[in-house]
Write an enzyme that holds these catalytic residues in place. Sequence first.
Site, PDB file in Angstrom:
ATOM      1  N   CYS A   1      -4.312   9.829   0.284  1.00 36.53           N
ATOM      2  CA  CYS A   1      -3.324   8.767   0.051  1.00 36.53           C
ATOM      3  C   CYS A   1      -1.961   9.286  -0.369  1.00 36.53           C
ATOM      4  CB  CYS A   1      -3.857   7.787  -0.999  1.00 36.53           C
ATOM      5  SG  CYS A   1      -5.249   6.794  -0.429  1.00 36.53           S
TER       6      CYS A   1
ATOM      7  N   LYS B   1       0.826  -1.209   0.000  1.00 35.31           N
ATOM      8  CA  LYS B   1       0.000   0.000   0.000  1.00 35.31           C
ATOM      9  C   LYS B   1       0.860   1.259   0.000  1.00 35.31           C
ATOM     10  CE  LYS B   1      -3.413   2.884   0.594  1.00 35.31           C
ATOM     11  NZ  LYS B   1      -4.270   3.268  -0.532  1.00 35.31           N
TER      12      LYS B   1
END
Length: 414
Positions: free
Chosen positions: A264, A210
């Site tokens: 993000c 991630k």
Amino acid sequence: MTDKFESVCVLGLGYIGLPTAATLAAAGLAVKGVDIRTDVVDALNAGDAHFSEPDLELLVRGAVESGKLKAYTKPQPADAFIITVPTPMNGDKSPDMSFVDAAMRSLMPVLAPGNLVLLESTSPLGTTASIAGIVREERPDLVDGDALKISLAYCPERILPGQMVRELVENDRIVGGLMPEDAARARDLYKTFVHGEVHQTDAITAEMVKLIENAYRDVNIAFANEVAAIGETHGIDPWEAISLANRHPRVNILSPGPGVGGHCIAVDPWFLITQNPGLAGLMNAARSVNDGRPETIVGKIEAAAEAAGSKRIACLGLAYKPNVDDLRESPALEIVRELAQRGYDVSAVEPHVDALPSKLAEAGSVTLRSLDDAFGASDVVALLVAHTPFADVTAGMLGGKAVVDAVGLWRRQG
């Protein structure tokens, strides 16, 4: 342990949790959504999504009306639990894991042997192993020697605002378990609704996946922004130069912009940088380039305003990316706020929101206007987000105005 999942409890009903909960319900599972905000819970139980996303409202309404989705303010017993709470940054750029810790602790009263707990929140390396310590500390009855009587795994989300409902189903997923059997059980749950492949690994590798996905994108955006800075210094149109460079068969440079936003890409690289000082120099440099880009754009707008002899500026776009209402970490928002603080009269145009966010409303010199009204009230136009409606702006509409195109939309069309 249970082989078949019939019920899932999703903790955190934000940009990831809500579409996940609704998709699981549409797949036939009994879903219990949990959020500490009563307004979010009330909206969901009324069949309403509390943020705008294509197809989400219809998906949520159908899930609620079918009886498969219901919201609560506290965790409920279930076969599986998915944690999708925020992981913001502290002032020193380190991750604030208090929401994950609180969510995990809130599960302790309802956890039962055979349950599966999945963490989807973006987390620093080792978090999944660390929250297993909460189980050992608060529920010793779920501990059997070195093993747990529950399964624990990490599964990073990878969906794009504006395409969440589709990508949640179509994209490949990565599941990493503390034990191989934990990953296998996580895979079985995700395969109830994921059409893409579900790849198994260990928990810390999944956490790394991630973080490096978004760090990779951040580095590439920083390269594009650095190219823009160099090009503009030498009177070169960076969008033209990049377009020509991309005709090379092995070159694919991204488009420059006013900075990097969203929860993000603007945040995740810091999880690796702060945890690994001295080992993430390239990522750190990319963050510096991208974090400095809004100030560069402010400087360009100020120069245009000085040349025009006016303090009246129209800023087109507040969201962090085109065609969404998501303002999180938005560089456009930062630019508008900075201009307001420097005494400019700013007309903000954002077709995806109905009111200014509080940080701009409190500035006093920012007004949310329609595109036509903003043009009428301004002598300088700054394009900050490439929303589709802004592509229809003509040269005639811009006539007589100083223009700063921070995303290259009008340049590329010209």
